[in-house]
Design a protein around this motif. Structure first.
Motif, PDB file in Angstrom:
ATOM      1  N   LEU A 102       0.852  -1.231   0.139  1.00 51.06           N
ATOM      2  CA  LEU A 102      -0.064  -0.047  -0.024  1.00 51.06           C
ATOM      3  C   LEU A 102       0.840   1.253   0.061  1.00 51.06           C
ATOM      4  O   LEU A 102       1.966   1.250   0.492  1.00 51.06           O
ATOM      5  N   ARG A 103       0.292   2.397  -0.414  1.00 48.92           N
ATOM      6  CA  ARG A 103       1.013   3.758  -0.251  1.00 48.92           C
ATOM      7  C   ARG A 103      -0.069   4.735  -0.589  1.00 48.92           C
ATOM      8  O   ARG A 103      -1.283   4.429  -0.784  1.00 48.92           O
ATOM      9  N   THR A 104       0.156   6.023  -0.086  1.00 44.80           N
ATOM     10  CA  THR A 104      -0.763   7.103   0.011  1.00 44.80           C
ATOM     11  C   THR A 104      -0.156   8.303  -0.728  1.00 44.80           C
ATOM     12  O   THR A 104       1.266   8.406  -0.571  1.00 44.80           O
ATOM     13  N   THR A 105      -0.958   9.071  -1.229  1.00 41.16           N
ATOM     14  CA  THR A 105      -0.294  10.359  -1.636  1.00 41.16           C
ATOM     15  C   THR A 105       0.105  11.285  -0.474  1.00 41.16           C
ATOM     16  O   THR A 105       1.190  12.209  -0.949  1.00 41.16           O
ATOM     17  N   ASP A 106      -0.622  11.389   0.382  1.00 41.87           N
ATOM     18  CA  ASP A 106      -0.125  12.227   1.541  1.00 41.87           C
ATOM     19  C   ASP A 106      -0.610  11.469   2.880  1.00 41.87           C
ATOM     20  O   ASP A 106      -1.627  11.125   3.126  1.00 41.87           O
ATOM     21  N   LYS A 107       0.465  11.588   3.780  1.00 42.63           N
ATOM     22  CA  LYS A 107       0.341  10.997   4.929  1.00 42.63           C
ATOM     23  C   LYS A 107      -0.150  12.237   5.973  1.00 42.63           C
ATOM     24  O   LYS A 107      -0.722  11.582   7.344  1.00 42.63           O
ATOM     25  N   ILE A 108      -0.006  13.439   5.857  1.00 43.46           N
ATOM     26  CA  ILE A 108      -0.653  14.530   6.714  1.00 43.46           C
ATOM     27  C   ILE A 108      -1.580  15.449   5.625  1.00 43.46           C
ATOM     28  O   ILE A 108      -1.051  15.922   4.745  1.00 43.46           O
ATOM     29  N   VAL A 109      -2.754  15.151   6.108  1.00 50.13           N
ATOM     30  CA  VAL A 109      -3.887  15.854   5.332  1.00 50.13           C
ATOM     31  C   VAL A 109      -4.332  16.821   6.031  1.00 50.13           C
ATOM     32  O   VAL A 109      -4.968  16.779   7.211  1.00 50.13           O
ATOM     33  N   TRP A 110      -4.613  18.072   5.400  1.00 48.51           N
ATOM     34  CA  TRP A 110      -5.397  19.182   6.003  1.00 48.51           C
ATOM     35  C   TRP A 110      -6.818  19.487   5.305  1.00 48.51           C
ATOM     36  O   TRP A 110      -6.731  19.234   4.243  1.00 48.51           O
ATOM     37  N   ALA A 111      -7.755  19.922   6.112  1.00 53.63           N
ATOM     38  CA  ALA A 111      -9.138  20.163   5.482  1.00 53.63           C
ATOM     39  C   ALA A 111      -9.762  21.146   5.868  1.00 53.63           C
ATOM     40  O   ALA A 111      -9.584  21.150   7.357  1.00 53.63           O
ATOM     41  N   ALA A 186      -6.046  -6.917   3.737  1.00 54.55           N
ATOM     42  CA  ALA A 186      -5.543  -8.370   3.914  1.00 54.55           C
ATOM     43  C   ALA A 186      -5.927  -9.234   2.822  1.00 54.55           C
ATOM     44  O   ALA A 186      -7.068  -9.025   2.061  1.00 54.55           O
ATOM     45  N   ALA A 187      -4.928  -9.765   2.100  1.00 51.26           N
ATOM     46  CA  ALA A 187      -4.922 -10.486   0.815  1.00 51.26           C
ATOM     47  C   ALA A 187      -4.567 -11.793   1.337  1.00 51.26           C
ATOM     48  O   ALA A 187      -3.321 -12.265   1.156  1.00 51.26           O
ATOM     49  N   ILE A 188      -5.439 -12.920   1.267  1.00 52.72           N
ATOM     50  CA  ILE A 188      -5.066 -14.248   1.842  1.00 52.72           C
ATOM     51  C   ILE A 188      -4.339 -15.107   0.539  1.00 52.72           C
ATOM     52  O   ILE A 188      -3.438 -15.982   1.090  1.00 52.72           O
ATOM     53  N   ASP A 189      -4.272 -14.691  -0.621  1.00 50.52           N
ATOM     54  CA  ASP A 189      -3.480 -15.333  -1.729  1.00 50.52           C
ATOM     55  C   ASP A 189      -2.322 -14.828  -1.877  1.00 50.52           C
ATOM     56  O   ASP A 189      -1.591 -15.210  -2.738  1.00 50.52           O
ATOM     57  N   ASP A 190      -1.918 -13.711  -1.193  1.00 48.38           N
ATOM     58  CA  ASP A 190      -0.314 -13.247  -1.281  1.00 48.38           C
ATOM     59  C   ASP A 190       0.447 -13.725  -0.439  1.00 48.38           C
ATOM     60  O   ASP A 190       0.053 -14.213   0.664  1.00 48.38           O
ATOM     61  N   GLN A 191       1.769 -13.689  -0.767  1.00 54.86           N
ATOM     62  CA  GLN A 191       2.717 -14.487   0.177  1.00 54.86           C
ATOM     63  C   GLN A 191       3.025 -13.516   1.574  1.00 54.86           C
ATOM     64  O   GLN A 191       2.840 -13.705   2.453  1.00 54.86           O
ATOM     65  N   ARG A 192       2.786 -12.036   1.268  1.00 56.23           N
ATOM     66  CA  ARG A 192       2.671 -11.177   2.491  1.00 56.23           C
ATOM     67  C   ARG A 192       1.096 -10.721   2.247  1.00 56.23           C
ATOM     68  O   ARG A 192       0.702 -10.236   1.395  1.00 56.23           O
ATOM     69  N   ASP A 193       0.503 -11.241   3.160  1.00 55.86           N
ATOM     70  CA  ASP A 193      -0.968 -11.324   3.121  1.00 55.86           C
ATOM     71  C   ASP A 193      -1.551  -9.999   3.809  1.00 55.86           C
ATOM     72  O   ASP A 193      -2.909  -9.803   3.746  1.00 55.86           O
ATOM     73  N   PHE A 194      -0.795  -9.145   4.314  1.00 54.47           N
ATOM     74  CA  PHE A 194      -1.404  -7.909   5.246  1.00 54.47           C
ATOM     75  C   PHE A 194      -0.478  -6.725   4.993  1.00 54.47           C
ATOM     76  O   PHE A 194       0.661  -6.905   4.860  1.00 54.47           O
ATOM     77  N   ASP A 195      -1.186  -5.450   4.986  1.00 51.62           N
ATOM     78  CA  ASP A 195      -0.435  -4.393   4.709  1.00 51.62           C
ATOM     79  C   ASP A 195      -1.264  -3.126   5.292  1.00 51.62           C
ATOM     80  O   ASP A 195      -2.643  -3.294   5.149  1.00 51.62           O
ATOM     81  N   GLU A 196      -0.852  -2.214   5.866  1.00 52.70           N
ATOM     82  CA  GLU A 196      -1.516  -1.105   6.481  1.00 52.70           C
ATOM     83  C   GLU A 196      -0.699   0.225   6.313  1.00 52.70           C
ATOM     84  O   GLU A 196       0.591   0.286   6.079  1.00 52.70           O
ATOM     85  N   ILE A 197      -1.449   1.404   6.264  1.00 50.64           N
ATOM     86  CA  ILE A 197      -0.740   2.702   6.265  1.00 50.64           C
ATOM     87  C   ILE A 197      -1.451   3.557   7.193  1.00 50.64           C
ATOM     88  O   ILE A 197      -2.905   3.490   7.136  1.00 50.64           O
ATOM     89  N   LEU A 198      -1.042   4.599   7.610  1.00 49.95           N
ATOM     90  CA  LEU A 198      -1.532   5.531   8.674  1.00 49.95           C
ATOM     91  C   LEU A 198      -1.437   6.933   7.967  1.00 49.95           C
ATOM     92  O   LEU A 198      -0.443   7.328   7.521  1.00 49.95           O
ATOM     93  N   ILE A 199      -2.610   7.554   8.265  1.00 53.87           N
ATOM     94  CA  ILE A 199      -2.888   8.867   7.511  1.00 53.87           C
ATOM     95  C   ILE A 199      -3.456   9.793   8.648  1.00 53.87           C
ATOM     96  O   ILE A 199      -4.260   9.578   9.341  1.00 53.87           O
ATOM     97  N   SER A 200      -2.715  10.953   8.819  1.00 48.32           N
ATOM     98  CA  SER A 200      -3.083  12.011   9.759  1.00 48.32           C
ATOM     99  C   SER A 200      -3.958  13.190   9.103  1.00 48.32           C
ATOM    100  O   SER A 200      -3.618  13.739   8.269  1.00 48.32           O
ATOM    101  N   LEU A 201      -5.176  13.204   9.607  1.00 45.57           N
ATOM    102  CA  LEU A 201      -6.140  14.053   9.118  1.00 45.57           C
ATOM    103  C   LEU A 201      -6.369  15.332  10.295  1.00 45.57           C
ATOM    104  O   LEU A 201      -6.562  15.056  11.371  1.00 45.57           O
ATOM    105  N   ALA A 202      -6.094  16.656   9.901  1.00 43.72           N
ATOM    106  CA  ALA A 202      -6.402  17.805  10.556  1.00 43.72           C
ATOM    107  C   ALA A 202      -7.446  18.675  10.065  1.00 43.72           C
ATOM    108  O   ALA A 202      -7.330  19.182   8.807  1.00 43.72           O
TER     109      ALA A 202
END
Length: 377
Positions: A102-111, A186-202
């Motif tokens: 996984l990846r994200t365009t912005d890990k710190i988001v302002w709104a 979570a992807a059960i058919d992949d060798q690495r079956d889990f990934d996560e990403i953290l995003i901060s919203l202010a």
């Protein structure tokens, strides 16, 4: 060697390049494919030119027959590839095609408050067709679901939507949405079956109308302070002061118009302090609170500046002195006349009767008459 025409030196060189290309592709993609083996037959050329991929495969087989040392090089290359894969696995850096990433365009988001915002969770690589996607909101260290079992829940219910591949769109952000959000796949058919990403919203909040405290009147030469306060804006707003609809510069020395002024402005607390008020400082004042979400200002208020009335102060002091002397003289006069002395009976103004000879009246402290001498009737 039989059929030497089909295994020429040029064909063997081409096969060497094909081997190098195969190893490079394997190293880049991380995919294991069984390489072609030398066929039992020596006749490898066809009557018509084969497709490009089939031609490369035949050339590789040709090199296997023509040059046995090519097999040794191939085995060494395969050994290096396997070693690289083992090392990457031990370091947790498995090629992207092996596990979900996984990846994200912005890990710190302002709104801005009441405006839409999208939190991106992009799936770069995955093999599972229907992965499990979840979003969690973490505030004050406590997680709660906002997307679970393919539906929006929690604080974002009826206010958000999941967009492909795993982005979450908030239509109407509020100040309570300020938190950390975690995208989990979570992807059960992949060798690495889990990934996560953290995003901060202010969420930025526009300031409300500030409370201004401006004195109605002051005296020339005195010290006074104007105050401005606002508690709703986020981030905390900065304050600016205006005099007769003209902004006061932070440093009056930088402006020819205010070079003789003695005020100071604190943009963080909203204080406007005059060390010595001048006549020119009279007029309308208002304060403005501003942050990235917007600004707000209080209504203008008038401050008047008066000169010092020396004659009035002298007359008032002189009148006070006269009244003080009059009161003091009256008290002394009444004391001399004894108006404040109370008359009454006491031991000092009581006269005892005269005592005759031969009669003992006793001590005055005894309180009764006692006969001591005898007399003849």
């Amino acid at each position: 060697m039989s059929n030497g025409r089909s295994c020429s030196a040029g064909a063997c060189q081409t096969g060497l390049r094909a081997e190098s290309s195969w190893v490079a592709v394997a190293m880049e993609t991380g995919r294991w494919q069984q390489p072609p083996v030398c066929p039992p037959s020596s006749s490898l050329l066809l009557s018509s030119p084969p497709p490009l991929t089939e031609q490369r495969e035949q050339r590789f087989r040709c090199c296997c027959r023509c040059h046995p040392q090519m097999m040794r090089r191939y085995k060494m290359a395969v050994t290096r590839l396997v070693s690289c894969l083992v090392l990457c696995s031990s370091l947790g850096q498995i090629p992207s095609s092996v596990g979900v990433t996984l990846r994200t365009t912005d890990k710190i988001v302002w709104a801005n408050e009441f405006e839409p915002i999208e939190l991106t969770c992009l799936i770069e690589s995955i093999s599972t067709n229907n992965p499990r996607i979840e979003w969690k909101k973490i505030k004050n260290g406590v997680p709660s679901y906002v997307y679970f079992q393919n539906k929006i829940s929690g604080d974002l219910e009826h206010r958000a939507q999941l967009r492909e591949p795993a982005n979450i769109m908030i239509f109407n952000t509020t100040r309570s949405d300020t938190a950390e959000y975690r995208c989990e796949v979570a992807a059960i058919d992949d060798q690495r079956d889990f990934d996560e990403i953290l995003i901060s919203l202010a969420v930025r909040v526009k300031p409300v109308v500030p409370r201004c405290s401006i004195p109605e009147s002051v005296t020339v030469g005195t010290t006074t302070e104007l105050r401005c306060l606002e508690n709703e804006g986020f981030p905390a707003p900065l304050y600016r002061w205006f005099h007769n609809n003209e902004e006061l510069p932070q440093d009056p020395k930088n402006s020819p118009k205010f070079v003789n002024s003695s005020y100071t402005i604190n943009p963080d607390t909203g204080g406007l302090k005059f060390r010595r008020v001048r006549k020119e400082d009279a007029g309308e004042y208002y304060c403005q609170a501003k942050n990235d979400a917007g600004h707000a200002q209080c209504p203008p208020q008038t401050m008047e500046v008066y000169d010092v009335d020396i004659l009035g102060i002298f007359l008032k002091c002189f009148g006070a002195v006269i009244v003080f002397f009059c009161v003091t003289a009256s008290i002394c006069h009444y004391l001399r006349r004894g108006c404040f002395h109370k008359k009454g009976h006491n031991d000092n103004n009581y006269n005892w009767p005269a005592q005759r000879d031969g009669v003992d009246y006793g001590d005055a402290d005894e309180g009764h008459f006692r006969h001591k001498s005898s007399f003849i009737i």
